[in-house]
Design a protein around this motif. Structure first.
Motif, PDB file in Angstrom:
ATOM      1  N   GLU A 126       9.809   6.092 -12.795  1.00 31.21           N
ATOM      2  CA  GLU A 126      10.322   7.105 -11.876  1.00 31.21           C
ATOM      3  C   GLU A 126      11.617   7.705 -12.424  1.00 31.21           C
ATOM      4  OE1 GLU A 126      10.865   5.480  -8.023  1.00 31.21           O
ATOM      5  OE2 GLU A 126       8.761   4.883  -7.778  1.00 31.21           O
ATOM      6  N   TYR A 156       9.968  -0.849 -13.480  1.00 33.14           N
ATOM      7  CA  TYR A 156       9.799  -0.752 -12.028  1.00 33.14           C
ATOM      8  C   TYR A 156      10.953  -1.431 -11.292  1.00 33.14           C
ATOM      9  CZ  TYR A 156       4.869   0.243 -13.157  1.00 33.14           C
ATOM     10  OH  TYR A 156       3.709   0.775 -13.663  1.00 33.14           O
ATOM     11  N   ASN A 158      11.536  -2.224  -6.797  1.00 31.91           N
ATOM     12  CA  ASN A 158      10.688  -2.584  -5.647  1.00 31.91           C
ATOM     13  C   ASN A 158       9.629  -3.622  -6.035  1.00 31.91           C
ATOM     14  OD1 ASN A 158       9.919  -2.365  -2.856  1.00 31.91           O
ATOM     15  ND2 ASN A 158       8.148  -1.153  -3.477  1.00 31.91           N
ATOM     16  N   THR A 159      10.072  -4.635  -6.746  1.00 31.15           N
ATOM     17  CA  THR A 159       9.162  -5.697  -7.179  1.00 31.15           C
ATOM     18  C   THR A 159       9.878  -7.038  -7.091  1.00 31.15           C
ATOM     19  OG1 THR A 159       8.061  -4.187  -8.724  1.00 31.15           O
ATOM     20  CG2 THR A 159       7.680  -6.546  -9.032  1.00 31.15           C
ATOM     21  N   LYS A 271      -1.394  -5.352  -5.345  1.00 35.07           N
ATOM     22  CA  LYS A 271      -0.084  -5.668  -4.761  1.00 35.07           C
ATOM     23  C   LYS A 271       0.521  -6.952  -5.313  1.00 35.07           C
ATOM     24  CE  LYS A 271      -0.908  -3.281  -0.376  1.00 35.07           C
ATOM     25  NZ  LYS A 271      -0.825  -3.392   1.105  1.00 35.07           N
ATOM     26  N   GLY A 303       4.599  -6.030  -5.704  1.00 35.61           N
ATOM     27  CA  GLY A 303       5.222  -4.728  -5.523  1.00 35.61           C
ATOM     28  C   GLY A 303       4.746  -3.715  -6.534  1.00 35.61           C
ATOM     29  N   ASP A 304       5.590  -2.733  -6.809  1.00 36.96           N
ATOM     30  CA  ASP A 304       5.197  -1.590  -7.628  1.00 36.96           C
ATOM     31  C   ASP A 304       4.733  -1.971  -9.027  1.00 36.96           C
ATOM     32  OD1 ASP A 304       5.967  -0.159  -5.440  1.00 36.96           O
ATOM     33  OD2 ASP A 304       7.722   0.790  -6.355  1.00 36.96           O
ATOM     34  N   LYS A 307       1.090  -2.346 -10.691  1.00 38.00           N
ATOM     35  CA  LYS A 307       0.288  -1.223 -11.182  1.00 38.00           C
ATOM     36  C   LYS A 307       0.001  -1.350 -12.677  1.00 38.00           C
ATOM     37  CE  LYS A 307       1.223   2.889  -9.629  1.00 38.00           C
ATOM     38  NZ  LYS A 307       1.881   4.220  -9.424  1.00 38.00           N
ATOM     39  N   GLN A 335       2.309   0.574  -1.342  1.00 38.26           N
ATOM     40  CA  GLN A 335       3.141  -0.618  -1.502  1.00 38.26           C
ATOM     41  C   GLN A 335       4.168  -0.711  -0.377  1.00 38.26           C
ATOM     42  OE1 GLN A 335       2.652  -2.987  -3.564  1.00 38.26           O
ATOM     43  NE2 GLN A 335       1.584  -2.146  -5.339  1.00 38.26           N
TER      44      GLN A 335
END
Length: 523
Positions: A126, A156, A158-159, A271, A303-304, A307, A335
């Motif tokens: 991101e 990432y 948010n994990t 997830k 979390g993210d 993926k 998520q």
């Protein structure tokens, strides 16, 4: 009862026979036998022309040596091939051509490139995270950039991450995660073997498949040698599971033994993801005693970042599937906000079909950027010059470099080779320990209380260059403290290999290790 015992004995005998017949040693033996037979024919049936055959193979051997000197590649690989090419020209030429042509892997690189391209659009760091790394984390930003732009492995947030210091702990967590599955379960392992561990997992998978959950199981084709019947995927499919082997062994025709799927991946609903050293077999949870206490580790992420593990799984699965679409749903997973998320997580993989040494580059980056310490657990130690230099240079800079290896080996020759490095490492200031209770199969790096790697990647040629591998890189996440604490606890159960301890190594071990070391890149 006697019939049952006899059947078990016959089954074990067949497994042993298959293990011998389909091993790399047997292939080497067969090529040596071919040399003997050809030479026999040359000298006894083609006597008038024998000198032409000998001259021809000597010329071809010389041509291959010149070719290897000029090709790109590591000098250790070149040296390992030059010995048989020069000393045994006929045998060396046949063996080299067999491995180099690699008929069992034709098209594999192309297919993996295709499947990786199919998932690239889902794998980007991101912009917010990239900007944050560049402004606040310059010591990690460059590695993050390398991973994303070289292998499409984003960074990432948010994990959350959870570390397991034993196979037994990981097994409990895996069962819990599988029981919670609602949409899909992806399983990919190097080894699956019938027993308490796999049978427990299989019962959950069957139950989930009956409830409408999509279940896919993939394992390496070498399992057919000693662990599972060749037709086992059909049995799983009859249970409602999608199942396949990666590169099934085809007697005397397959060269895939050089490019095995050594990864350990579980993905639940996109997830939750697991990886580490453990396979789905009883020795990994100490339900079977093979080499004393089996020390292993695993990591769970939620979390993210899952993926990327989903992508790695689908890349391998789809490599042997016809071209198709329909994987979008696996990436469009909603998520939740992970309350325990902190720092950065990067799942990544490596394999023989890409042109980068991602796994080794990450290990060397950890060593070269370390300031206080680097602590390593690995079951095998077969190093190229660059990795050996990185370990020694870090220690010479004043960094505390410590390694823990097994004291009880599962493979004798690699164990002997590993011990040949101890003196060089010791002289540079690297401390080497051996895990006294048994066999250590964990693969982890941890450095400076801020970065760590846990995965399937050993410190040997097979993991770093030949196999498909995976791992999780953690930066400034609390899981790093757990990994370091486990290292310290494991070290307390280990023997420091001082010069006095090294002097106790039998001379025959040293001789065998030193000779075998020449062929380390081919093992």
């Amino acid at each position: 009862m006697s019939d049952h015992i006899s059947a078990k004995v016959r089954h074990k005998s067949r497994r042993l026979l298959f293990r011998i017949l389909f091993s790399r040693t047997m292939i080497t033996f067969l090529l040596l036998l071919i040399q003997i037979l050809v030479l026999f024919g040359v000298f006894y049936y083609l006597n008038p022309y024998r000198e032409y055959y000998i001259i021809g193979f000597n010329i071809l051997s010389a041509v291959l040596v010149v070719y290897m000197i000029n090709m790109n590649g590591r000098p250790e690989f070149k040296l390992a091939w030059m010995v048989p090419l020069c000393v045994f020209p006929l045998f060396g030429v046949l063996l080299y051509l067999f491995v180099k042509i690699n008929p069992g892997a034709i098209g594999l690189k192309k297919e993996m490139q295709r499947t990786c391209a199919d998932t690239e659009k889902y794998l980007e760091t991101e912009p917010k995270i990239r900007n944050e790394l560049e402004t606040k984390e310059p010591h990690f930003s460059d590695l993050s950039y390398y991973l994303e732009h070289t292998g499409k492995f984003p960074t990432y947030q948010n994990t959350a991450a959870k570390y397991y210091a034993s196979g037994e702990e990981a097994f409990v967590a895996i069962q819990d995660a599988l029981e919670r599955a609602e949409k899909f379960i992806f399983i990919e392992f190097f080894i699956i073997s019938e027993g308490i561990m796999w049978n427990t997992v299989l019962e959950i998978l069957k139950k989930k498949a009956e409830a409408g959950v999509e279940v896919r199981v993939m394992y390496d084709g070498t399992c057919t040698v000693a662990c599972l019947p060749y037709s086992y995927p059909k049995r799983l499919r009859r249970m409602g599971l999608k199942a396949k082997m990666y590169a099934p062994i085809r007697p005397f025709l397959s060269t895939h033994q050089n490019n095995r799927d050594h990864r350990k991946i579980i993905v639940v609903d996109g997830k939750i993801g697991f990886t580490g050293g453990i396979n789905l077999a009883d020795e990994y949870i100490n339900e079977k005693n093979l080499y004393g206490h089996w020390k292993d580790t695993a990591i769970r992420i939620e979390g993210d970042a899952v993926k990327s593990m989903t992508a790695m799984y689908l890349q391998m699965w789809n490599a042997s599937e016809p071209r198709h679409g329909g994987d979008e749903a696996y990436f469009h997973v909603t998520q939740d906000t992970i309350k325990d998320a902190e720092g950065y997580i990067v799942p990544y993989g490596d394999g023989p079909t890409n042109d980068e040494d991602v796994a080794e580059d990450i290990y060397r980056d950890l060593l070269n950027k370390s300031r206080r310490y680097v602590h390593i657990m690995t079951p095998y130690l077969i190093l190229d010059h660059e990795m050996l230099s990185a370990l020694c240079f870090a220690a010479k800079r004043g960094v505390e470099v410590e390694l823990i290896l097994p004291h009880v080996p599962d493979k004798t020759i690699p164990f002997y080779i590993a011990r040949t490095y101890y003196e060089t490492l010791n002289l540079a200031g690297v401390r080497v320990y051996e895990y006294e209770p048994g066999f250590l199969h964990a693969k982890s790096f941890v450095s400076d209380d801020e970065k760590a790697v846990v995965g399937s990647i050993n410190l040997d040629y097979r993991s770093l260059y030949h196999h498909f591998e995976c791992a999780v890189y953690a930066y400034k996440n609390s899981v790093i403290d757990d990994i370091e604490q486990d290292f310290q606890k494991t070290k307390q159960k280990s023997i420091l290999m001082t010069q006095k301890e090294m002097d106790r190594i039998p001379i025959i071990q040293r001789i065998i290790g030193s000779i075998s070391k020449i062929f380390g890149p081919l093992m």
